[in-house]
Each structure stands twice: as structure tokens, then as C-alpha cells.
Design a protein around this motif. Structure first.
Motif, short mmCIF file in Angstrom:
data_model
loop_
_atom_site.label_atom_id
_atom_site.label_comp_id
_atom_site.label_asym_id
_atom_site.label_seq_id
_atom_site.Cartn_x
_atom_site.Cartn_y
_atom_site.Cartn_z
N CYS A 63 0.96 -1.08 0.10
CA CYS A 63 -0.02 0.14 0.16
C CYS A 63 1.13 1.26 -0.10
O CYS A 63 0.60 2.19 -0.80
CB CYS A 63 -0.72 -0.15 1.36
SG CYS A 63 -2.02 1.25 1.51
N CYS A 64 1.81 1.31 0.70
CA CYS A 64 2.76 2.29 0.80
C CYS A 64 3.48 2.59 -0.52
O CYS A 64 3.70 3.90 -1.08
CB CYS A 64 3.96 2.24 1.83
SG CYS A 64 3.20 2.14 3.64
N ALA A 65 3.86 1.54 -1.22
CA ALA A 65 4.60 1.84 -2.62
C ALA A 65 3.37 2.31 -3.53
O ALA A 65 3.90 3.20 -4.43
CB ALA A 65 5.05 0.38 -2.92
N ASP A 66 2.44 1.82 -3.42
CA ASP A 66 1.29 2.35 -4.33
C ASP A 66 1.19 3.75 -4.45
O ASP A 66 0.93 4.48 -5.19
CB ASP A 66 0.03 1.52 -4.32
CG ASP A 66 0.18 0.04 -4.78
OD1 ASP A 66 1.22 -0.33 -5.41
OD2 ASP A 66 -0.70 -0.74 -4.16
N VAL A 67 0.99 4.15 -3.12
CA VAL A 67 0.83 5.65 -2.82
C VAL A 67 2.04 6.54 -3.05
O VAL A 67 1.79 7.61 -3.53
CB VAL A 67 0.22 5.97 -1.21
CG1 VAL A 67 0.06 7.11 -1.02
CG2 VAL A 67 -0.96 5.22 -0.89
N LEU A 68 3.10 6.01 -2.93
CA LEU A 68 4.41 6.92 -2.89
C LEU A 68 4.47 7.47 -4.35
O LEU A 68 4.91 8.46 -4.66
CB LEU A 68 5.71 6.01 -2.46
CG LEU A 68 5.97 6.28 -1.04
CD1 LEU A 68 7.14 5.52 -0.54
CD2 LEU A 68 6.12 7.83 -0.70
N VAL A 69 4.07 6.46 -5.26
CA VAL A 69 4.31 6.62 -6.72
C VAL A 69 3.52 7.81 -7.06
O VAL A 69 3.78 8.40 -8.41
CB VAL A 69 4.29 5.34 -7.55
CG1 VAL A 69 5.41 4.30 -7.30
CG2 VAL A 69 2.94 4.87 -7.29
N HIS A 70 2.66 7.96 -6.42
CA HIS A 70 1.52 9.24 -6.80
C HIS A 70 1.85 10.46 -6.24
O HIS A 70 1.15 11.32 -6.32
CB HIS A 70 0.15 8.83 -6.69
CG HIS A 70 -0.49 7.63 -7.43
ND1 HIS A 70 -0.84 8.07 -8.83
CD2 HIS A 70 -0.68 6.34 -7.20
CE1 HIS A 70 -1.20 6.94 -9.28
NE2 HIS A 70 -1.20 5.57 -8.27
#
Length: 464
Positions: A63-70
Motif C-alpha cells: 500500500c505504501c509503495a502504491d501511494v508513494l508513486v503518486h
């Protein structure tokens, strides 16, 4: 279990406007995973950095990775700096390969090495390989998470292979056909695979000689090619024609935004003093006042001294001004019109050159076209201002002002259309032909043109 955070998370509320002040870890994860990562990124951008770090430390690494890229790069750095090494390494391992390389580049070298050693060997090698390419090239923005197929496979076998590999790939809409040496032979879309007969070979349905980029190609050129051919992804090859990665549409979008931002900064007379533009990396909102002063002041000081020539032109025609004082009334109007016309032309030309619509060899054709346009605009403006001229100074002043308006608009327009070409010829960025630079030069020319026409028409001569 960590103590519940006590701050509002309005975006995650079950009902609009309701504030959730206390969430345990499981509830927080469920609420976050139910939202789109882009929406979460927007919400987290409103938090204080330490609050965002506190939330991230309680979410799953995926979840952290998915949010960070945005998120914006600056907020990415702040959150990454606050996360523990083991947590951040788990997040980086789940990020797209190109995004995690960018994030690692933003960190101090010492911490970057620590994080690399916490990653699996395959991920370390992939990061180091992608990091080896020059900045602003196709290699620097490509991802290594793409699907490949062998030409002897059947359509049924290819679909089964893609089904197994899909979770680990950034996109499977295109699959790239390679030989045993990884040479790119062609590509096939998922649509073509689904519509093909199950027993047909990939070699018989693939599109040969696909449009591709070299690892050393400029990223802006790659973006233009993808836009030209409406590609969702473009394969990237090395000097041996071996497939090494793909550039996806989201990467191209970032490149276009970055290049446009750089152009607007330069057009705003924000000069670039080094290989990277600090304002592009930081953003105008977060840039310090001192940085903005450093970027803007040199240009403005230079333009101040350039405008001394406008004063010299006025002094040279002092006798003309004394003979017909009414001419002074129209001076700001005329030089302002010339500067505005020049700024318009320069803006249109810089944009056209930036997107490849116009190249240097088009200069003569564009100048000829601009002459006709500028004359038409100048005549209309001259007729409009002539009525004011009659009212303020009589027929003679009206004629002078009308002729000067046509000449000044023509001069400003030709200056604005030509200066970007001149800078490109000198291997300088055409965006430097900014509105303040064009208007300053147009002001000087406008003063000389206006009072030169007035002196000629009135039979006077300027004196030093």
C-alpha cells in the motif's frame, strides 16, 4: 499494537464530512486499501510530514509503495527519510523499477547503500543497471518490468504465460517478442492474442520492426514519438538491438510535465545555473524566497540596464519631443504594444519548437507568415489609435502614431518570432527568449522607431 493516531482523516470516513480520530492498525489498513492510491496521495499531501510518516509506518509495504508513486518527489523524500530502513526497503522492493531508482537517487549515498543491501540480489542489480544510464535519456526513465514472449509459442501458451507473469509486470497490454539473445523481433498486443486462433504461433501474428527507442535517446524525443504514434508503451533497446526495458505512458506524462515546467520557468526569466533546475525539482510552492531571488534577480538586473538604451533613445530625440509634446502621451502605448506583440510571437514560437511543430529550417517561412500577420494586426491597431491621435494632437500626430504603431508591432513580432530561432542556432535553450527579454528589446526598438518616424514626418532631426 501502536497507539491510535489522533488527527483527522476525512478522506477515509465512512460518511462524507465525518472525522475519524482514532483508528487501530487493522482498520487503518482496510480503509487505506479501499481507496485509490492517487486519492490517498492527495490526502497525505495535506498532512504534516511526521503525521504522514506515522500513517505509512502502519500500512502494508505494498500500500505504501502504491501511494508513494503518486506523490510529489519532495513529499516522497520526506516520508522516505522518516521510515525505518527495513520498512523502506520493503516499500522500495514493491515500487515500479523506474520509480524506486528515482527515490534512491534522492537519498544520501550512505543510506542508499544501506537500503540496497537490504534488497534481494536481483533487485539490487536491476537498480544499479537502471542507475547507470545518463539523466534525461530513455534509459533513465524506462522500467524493466515488461512481458516477453518467444516466437515459437502458440497464442494459447502465450496467454497462459502472461497470466502467470502479470502480477510482476507493470503492463501486459503489449508483449515483446525476443530471440535467445534478447534481440527485439516484434510485439503483440493482448487484444491480438485473445482474438488469434489458439494454435497460431506468435511469430505469425506479431508486428515486426516495432517503433522503439535507444537507451541514449533524449527522453523528450521519446515522449514526442509516443505521442505521435499513440503508444501506451515503447520498447527500449541497446546498441546490440537487445531489449532492455520499456517506457510507459505514465513516465512520458511526467517527462512532458517536467519539460513544460522548465520552459515556463525560463520564460519567466528564471535562469538555470547548473545541470539541474532547483525550481523544477522543488516546485514553486516549496522553493525558498532566497532561491527565488537568486533565480530571478540576475535577469531583472540585466534587463534594467538594457532599458537604459530606451532612455538614451528618448534623449536623442529631445528636439522632436519639445516640438510636439503630444507625442509623449502615446509613448507608453506604442512601446507596450510592440512588447506585447513580441511576447505573443515568442510564446507561440517557443511552444511550437518545444513540441517539434517547428524546426530551425522553417525560420524563413515563419518570418514571411509573421510579416503578413503583424502588418494586419498593426494596421488595425494603427487605425484604432489614430482616432485618439486626432483628439490629442491633431491630424499630424494621428498619422505619426498610426505609422509608428504598424512599424512597432511589426518589429516586435519579428523579434519574438526570430529570437528563439537565433538562440537555437547558438545551441541555447529557445525558452530563454522570455517575455521580459523580448519586451525589453522591443521597448528600445519602439522608442527609436516612434521618434524616428516623428522626426522624419515633421522634418526634424534628433540631436545628441
Amino acid at each position: 499494537m501502536n497507539q491510535p493516531l489522533k488527527f483527522p482523516i476525512n478522506a477515509f470516513a465512512p460518511e462524507n464530512g465525518e472525522t475519524i480520530e482514532y483508528l487501530d492498525d487493522d482498520m487503518l489498513r482496510r480503509l487505506c486499501e479501499a481507496e485509490h492510491p492517487a486519492d490517498l496521495a492527495s490526502q497525505f499531501s495535506e498532512f504534516e510530514p511526521d503525521q504522514a510518516v506515522d500513517v505509512f509506518s502502519r500500512l502494508s509495504p505494498q500500500c505504501c509503495a502504491d501511494v508513494l508513486v503518486h506523490m510529489e518527489y519532495e513529499l516522497q523524500r520526506e516520508i522516505a527519510a522518516g521510515l525505518a530502513d527495513d520498512m523502506l526497503a520493503a516499500v522500495i522492493a514493491r515500487m515500479p523499477s523506474d520509480d524506486r531508482v528515482d527515490l534512491l537517487h534522492s537519498m544520501p549515498d550512505e543510506r542508499g547503500e544501506i537500503l540496497l543491501h537490504l534488497l534481494a540480489k536481483a533487485e539490487r542489480e536491476d537498480i544499479r543497471r537502471l542507475s547507470s544510464y545518463d539523466e534525461d535519456t530513455a534509459g533513465a526513465i524506462m522500467t524493466s518490468e515488461y512481458a516477453t514472449l518467444q516466437p515459437h509459442l502458440s497464442a494459447r501458451q502465450a496467454i497462459e504465460k502472461l497470466r502467470l507473469e502479470a502480477p510482476d509486470k507493470e503492463t501486459i497490454y503489449y508483449a515483446y517478442v525476443i530471440d535467445e539473445n534478447r534481440r527485439l523481433l516484434g510485439l503483440v498486443s493482448l487484444r491480438e492474442l485473445i482474438l488469434a486462433r489458439p494454435d497460431r504461433s506468435i511469430e505469425s501474428i506479431m508486428r515486426r520492426d516495432p517503433i522503439c527507442a535507444n537507451v541514449d535517446d533524449d527522453q523528450e524525443d521519446v515522449a514526442r514519438q509516443m505521442a505521435k504514434y499513440d503508444l501506451l508503451a515503447m520498447p527500449v533497446i541497446n546498441g546490440n538491438e537487445a531489449l532492455v526495458g520499456i517506457v510507459t505512458f505514465d513516465d512520458v506524462h511526467d517527462v512532458i510535465e517536467q519539460e513544460a515546467t522548465e520552459d515556463f520557468h525560463r520564460m519567466g526569466s528564471i535562469s538555470q545555473s547548473s545541470g539541474t533546475d532547483d525550481l523544477v525539482d522543488i516546485g514553486l510552492r516549496d522553493a525558498s524566497p532566497w532561491l527565488l531571488i537568486q533565480k530571478r534577480l540576475p535577469w531583472l538586473l540585466a534587463l534594467v540596464f538594457m532599458n537604459i538604451f530606451s532612455g538614451a533613445g528618448i534623449a536623442y530625440y529631445e528636439d522632436t519631443i519639445q516640438a510636439t509634446v503630444a507625442l509623449v502621451f502615446f509613448l507608453p502605448l506604442l512601446i507596450g504594444s510592440g512588447g506585447n506583440a513580441g511576447a505573443q510571437s515568442a510564446t507561440l514560437m517557443v511552444r511550437a519548437m518545444a513540441i517539434g511543430d517547428v524546426v530551425r529550417k522553417d525560420w524563413l517561412r515563419m518570418v514571411g507568415k509573421e510579416i503578413g500577420i503583424a502588418l494586419a494586426i498593426g494596421v488595425c491597431m494603427g487605425v484604432a489609435v489614430s482616432f485618439i491621435g486626432v483628439f490629442r494632437g491633431g491630424p499630424d500626430v494621428a498619422v505619426i502614431v498610426s505609422l509608428a504603431m504598424v512599424a512597432v508591432v511589426l518589429f516586435g513580432s519579428l523579434l519574438g518570432i526570430s529570437l528563439p530561432f537565433l538562440l537555437a542556432r547558438c545551441r541555447l535553450d529557445p525558452a530563454t527568449a522570455s517575455a521580459p527579454l523580448v519586451t525589453s528589446v522591443a521597448d528600445i526598438g519602439g522608442v527609436v522607431i516612434y521618434f524616428g518616424i516623428a522626426s522624419w514626418y515633421l522634418g526634424l532631426h534628433g540631436v545628441v
